[in-house]
Enzyme design. Structure first.
Site, PDB file in Angstrom:
ATOM      1  N   TYR A  92       4.380  -2.777  -7.308  1.00 38.84           N
ATOM      2  CA  TYR A  92       5.489  -2.495  -8.212  1.00 38.84           C
ATOM      3  C   TYR A  92       5.466  -1.018  -8.609  1.00 38.84           C
ATOM      4  O   TYR A  92       4.853  -0.616  -9.591  1.00 38.84           O
ATOM      5  CB  TYR A  92       5.428  -3.374  -9.455  1.00 38.84           C
ATOM      6  CG  TYR A  92       5.322  -4.861  -9.171  1.00 38.84           C
ATOM      7  CD1 TYR A  92       5.693  -5.395  -7.930  1.00 38.84           C
ATOM      8  CD2 TYR A  92       4.853  -5.742 -10.133  1.00 38.84           C
ATOM      9  CE1 TYR A  92       5.597  -6.745  -7.666  1.00 38.84           C
ATOM     10  CE2 TYR A  92       4.759  -7.107  -9.881  1.00 38.84           C
ATOM     11  CZ  TYR A  92       5.119  -7.591  -8.644  1.00 38.84           C
ATOM     12  OH  TYR A  92       5.010  -8.949  -8.387  1.00 38.84           O
TER      13      TYR A  92
ATOM     14  N   PRO B   5      11.093 -17.905 -10.769  1.00 33.10           N
ATOM     15  CA  PRO B   5      11.201 -19.268 -11.299  1.00 33.10           C
ATOM     16  C   PRO B   5      12.590 -19.680 -11.746  1.00 33.10           C
ATOM     17  O   PRO B   5      12.824 -20.856 -11.980  1.00 33.10           O
ATOM     18  CB  PRO B   5      10.243 -19.238 -12.491  1.00 33.10           C
ATOM     19  CG  PRO B   5      10.307 -17.823 -12.964  1.00 33.10           C
ATOM     20  CD  PRO B   5      10.446 -16.992 -11.721  1.00 33.10           C
TER      21      PRO B   5
END
Length: 253
Positions: free
Chosen positions: A43, A185
């Site tokens: 990231y 999710p």
């Protein structure tokens, strides 16, 4: 309880979407009671880790910041032991930590024996640089092989209401008491008509309903939804208070 000793709340926070100026989002997550924050070298090639350190250090005692190694520039898998060791040392420096309480292998490098990759992390654990070891995007067989070499505390695979490819991995984690951290999710389930219908029944948003289903799906699931806005963060955290009736969980299931 991750690894039998790291106590965290059931809803974590994925820091992947944060840009260098989004420190207030991470700070707000902690203020809302989030105790697990997930990042990775990938990231921003360490920039995300540096952002969390600038924002949250010194870390509150209850906060667990976990990171991942095993991907090298320009985005290729690299599980060579010397690379994993170097990435762990760099992560410790960027995060201003003496030990990474939970360190996850971002991906299994198919060009390097899994035993060498997991073995390198085991050695780092034995040196005190890592507390617990996790894996990401693994199969049931890879998880079993890794567990023959070292204790595995967590697995981070893609999983959500409409994407259950890794159901067998979740079941293996549940049987072994291994924390399962589903990434991505929420997104695919937000626009689903059945999710929207049940969200209307409960007074929750579709995103909250998707997260509530995950929390009810298994006691080892710890979702890590990510966002770069405080409003969305607050919506996600509030999903922890949403309770689905058995009939609603069955319909979603």
């Amino acid at each position: 309880m991750i690894g039998g000793e790291l106590r965290v709340r059931r809803l974590g926070f994925g820091a992947m979407h944060l840009s260098p100026g989004d420190g207030e989002v991470a700070r707000r997550a902690v203020d809302l009671g989030v105790t697990l924050i997930d990042t990775a070298y990938l990231y921003g090639w360490g920039a995300n880790e540096e952002l969390l350190a600038r924002t949250l250090w010194p870390y509150r005692r209850e906060v667990l910041v976990t990171t991942k190694v095993g991907v090298a520039r320009p985005g290729r898998l690299d599980g060579r032991p010397e690379v994993l060791r170097a990435q762990v040392d760099a992560a410790l420096e960027r995060l201003r930590m003496d030990r990474l309480d939970l360190l996850q292998l971002h991906r299994v490098d198919p060009e390097v024996p899994l035993a060498d990759q997991v073995g390198a992390l085991r050695d780092l654990r034995d040196q005190g640089k890592i507390g617990h070891i996790g894996l990401s995007e693994v199969t049931v067989d890879q998880l079993a092989e890794a567990r023959g070499i070292v204790e595995v505390a967590s697995v981070q695979n893609r999983y959500n209401l409409l994407d259950r490819e890794h159901e067998p991995v979740l079941e293996a984690c549940e049987a072994a008491g291994i924390a399962f951290l589903p990434w991505r999710p929420v997104l695919p389930g937000v626009a689903d008509p059945a999710v929207a219908e049940i969200a209307a029944e409960t007074g929750a948003t579709p995103a909250q309903t998707s997260l509530a289903w995950l929390l009810a799906r298994s006691p080892v699931i710890l979702p890590i939804p990510g966002t770069s806005t405080i409003a969305h963060l607050e919506e996600n955290v509030a999903a922890g208070a949403v309770r689905l009736a058995r009939s609603q969980r069955d319909r979603l299931g």
